[in-house]
Scaffold this motif. Structure first.
Motif, PDB file in Angstrom:
ATOM      1  N   MET A   1     -12.441 -11.405  20.766  1.00  0.00           N
ATOM      2  CA  MET A   1     -11.183 -10.915  20.194  1.00  0.00           C
ATOM      3  C   MET A   1     -10.426 -10.116  21.240  1.00  0.00           C
ATOM      4  O   MET A   1     -10.970  -9.228  21.881  1.00  0.00           O
ATOM      5  CB  MET A   1     -11.518 -10.049  18.965  1.00  0.00           C
ATOM      6  N   ASP A   2      -9.182 -10.439  21.390  1.00  0.00           N
ATOM      7  CA  ASP A   2      -8.322  -9.771  22.354  1.00  0.00           C
ATOM      8  C   ASP A   2      -7.602  -8.607  21.676  1.00  0.00           C
ATOM      9  O   ASP A   2      -6.725  -8.820  20.846  1.00  0.00           O
ATOM     10  CB  ASP A   2      -7.319 -10.784  22.900  1.00  0.00           C
ATOM     11  N   GLY A  52      -1.458  -7.102   8.226  1.00  0.00           N
ATOM     12  CA  GLY A  52      -2.764  -7.531   8.723  1.00  0.00           C
ATOM     13  C   GLY A  52      -3.807  -6.427   8.825  1.00  0.00           C
ATOM     14  O   GLY A  52      -4.894  -6.650   9.363  1.00  0.00           O
ATOM     15  N   TRP A  53      -3.464  -5.250   8.327  1.00  0.00           N
ATOM     16  CA  TRP A  53      -4.435  -4.146   8.365  1.00  0.00           C
ATOM     17  C   TRP A  53      -4.088  -3.164   7.250  1.00  0.00           C
ATOM     18  O   TRP A  53      -2.986  -3.168   6.714  1.00  0.00           O
ATOM     19  CB  TRP A  53      -4.424  -3.445   9.726  1.00  0.00           C
ATOM     20  N   GLN A  54      -5.061  -2.343   6.905  1.00  0.00           N
ATOM     21  CA  GLN A  54      -4.814  -1.283   5.919  1.00  0.00           C
ATOM     22  C   GLN A  54      -5.820  -0.167   6.144  1.00  0.00           C
ATOM     23  O   GLN A  54      -6.821  -0.343   6.831  1.00  0.00           O
ATOM     24  CB  GLN A  54      -4.923  -1.816   4.490  1.00  0.00           C
ATOM     25  N   ASN A  55      -5.515   0.978   5.562  1.00  0.00           N
ATOM     26  CA  ASN A  55      -6.458   2.085   5.637  1.00  0.00           C
ATOM     27  C   ASN A  55      -6.756   2.586   4.236  1.00  0.00           C
ATOM     28  O   ASN A  55      -5.948   2.430   3.324  1.00  0.00           O
ATOM     29  CB  ASN A  55      -5.936   3.211   6.534  1.00  0.00           C
ATOM     30  N   GLU A  56      -7.943   3.149   4.084  1.00  0.00           N
ATOM     31  CA  GLU A  56      -8.343   3.734   2.808  1.00  0.00           C
ATOM     32  C   GLU A  56      -8.914   5.106   3.101  1.00  0.00           C
ATOM     33  O   GLU A  56      -9.765   5.263   3.978  1.00  0.00           O
ATOM     34  CB  GLU A  56      -9.402   2.858   2.138  1.00  0.00           C
ATOM     35  N   ILE A  57      -8.434   6.100   2.368  1.00  0.00           N
ATOM     36  CA  ILE A  57      -8.874   7.483   2.557  1.00  0.00           C
ATOM     37  C   ILE A  57      -9.759   7.870   1.380  1.00  0.00           C
ATOM     38  O   ILE A  57      -9.408   7.625   0.230  1.00  0.00           O
ATOM     39  CB  ILE A  57      -7.670   8.444   2.619  1.00  0.00           C
ATOM     40  N   PRO A  73      -7.201 -12.717  13.913  1.00  0.00           N
ATOM     41  CA  PRO A  73      -6.452 -13.984  13.863  1.00  0.00           C
ATOM     42  C   PRO A  73      -7.232 -15.149  13.221  1.00  0.00           C
ATOM     43  O   PRO A  73      -6.643 -15.986  12.554  1.00  0.00           O
ATOM     44  CB  PRO A  73      -6.150 -14.278  15.333  1.00  0.00           C
ATOM     45  N   GLY A  74      -8.531 -15.187  13.371  1.00  0.00           N
ATOM     46  CA  GLY A  74      -9.339 -16.256  12.776  1.00  0.00           C
ATOM     47  C   GLY A  74      -9.659 -16.026  11.307  1.00  0.00           C
ATOM     48  O   GLY A  74     -10.348 -16.827  10.684  1.00  0.00           O
ATOM     49  N   GLY A  75      -9.170 -14.914  10.735  1.00  0.00           N
ATOM     50  CA  GLY A  75      -9.404 -14.626   9.328  1.00  0.00           C
ATOM     51  C   GLY A  75     -10.566 -13.676   9.073  1.00  0.00           C
ATOM     52  O   GLY A  75     -10.768 -13.232   7.951  1.00  0.00           O
ATOM     53  N   GLU A  76     -11.344 -13.369  10.113  1.00  0.00           N
ATOM     54  CA  GLU A  76     -12.473 -12.450   9.957  1.00  0.00           C
ATOM     55  C   GLU A  76     -11.938 -11.053   9.641  1.00  0.00           C
ATOM     56  O   GLU A  76     -10.941 -10.608  10.206  1.00  0.00           O
ATOM     57  CB  GLU A  76     -13.295 -12.425  11.247  1.00  0.00           C
ATOM     58  N   ILE A  77     -12.622 -10.371   8.740  1.00  0.00           N
ATOM     59  CA  ILE A  77     -12.226  -9.017   8.353  1.00  0.00           C
ATOM     60  C   ILE A  77     -13.177  -8.023   9.007  1.00  0.00           C
ATOM     61  O   ILE A  77     -14.396  -8.175   8.917  1.00  0.00           O
ATOM     62  CB  ILE A  77     -12.238  -8.863   6.820  1.00  0.00           C
TER      63      ILE A  77
END
Length: 166
Positions: A1-2, A52-57, A73-77
């Motif tokens: 992953m770049d 494409g991202w989120q945060n949880e507190i 990009p490949g769908g991996e979380i």
């Protein structure tokens, strides 16, 4: 992953300098660099896209945990978590912000700050004087351009004054 957007050198505008301590003789302060929370949000937006991202507190005893989730990009979380205590100035906002910045470091953002030199600023004040800020910015630019910087940097007011011309 770049992850080149996340791990690219931090600009002076993305760094916030804070006073960590004062020397025993009271003649200098120790300043340390931190990434700003705005930098975290912008870099994650630029790297993964706004959606494409989120945060949880999560509130924990004495502080907060932040989990950042990113979709590659490949769908991996990928998820990374870190925590921080409540801060003394704005306990909730500051603690949440610090937890998020610490979680971002888990992704590589701002990790280079741990390699910055120890910075001492000659002042009897308990805050970073205005004259020192341009010098700190110049040091960051020098580090980013591959220049050599000592392990310990001492900034003095005379370094900020323009040279006298005959």
């Amino acid at each position: 992953m770049d992850l080149t957007v996340l791990t690219a050198p931090l600009t002076p505008q993305e760094i916030e300098w804070r006073v960590q301590s004062q020397t025993k003789d009271g003649q200098k302060i120790v300043a340390v660099p931190y990434i700003t929370n705005r930098c975290v949000m912008q870099r994650f937006d630029d790297q993964f896209g706004w959606a494409g991202w989120q945060n949880e507190i999560k509130e924990i005893e004495g502080g907060f945990l932040c989990t950042i989730t990113a979709i590659l990009p490949g769908g991996e979380i990928v998820q990374k978590t870190d925590g921080a205590s409540r801060t003394s100035v704005e306990p909730v906002k500051g603690g949440i912000s610090d937890a998020m910045k610490r979680a971002a470091v888990q992704f590589g953002l701002g990790r280079s700050l741990y390699e910055f030199p120890r910075v001492l600023i000659q002042t009897t004040d308990k805050y970073i004087p205005d004259w020192a800020m341009p010098l700190l910015d110049k040091m960051v630019d020098k580090i980013n351009s591959g220049g050599t910087v000592r392990d310990v940097v001492v900034l003095k007011p005379e370094h900020a004054k323009p040279a006298n011309k005959p």
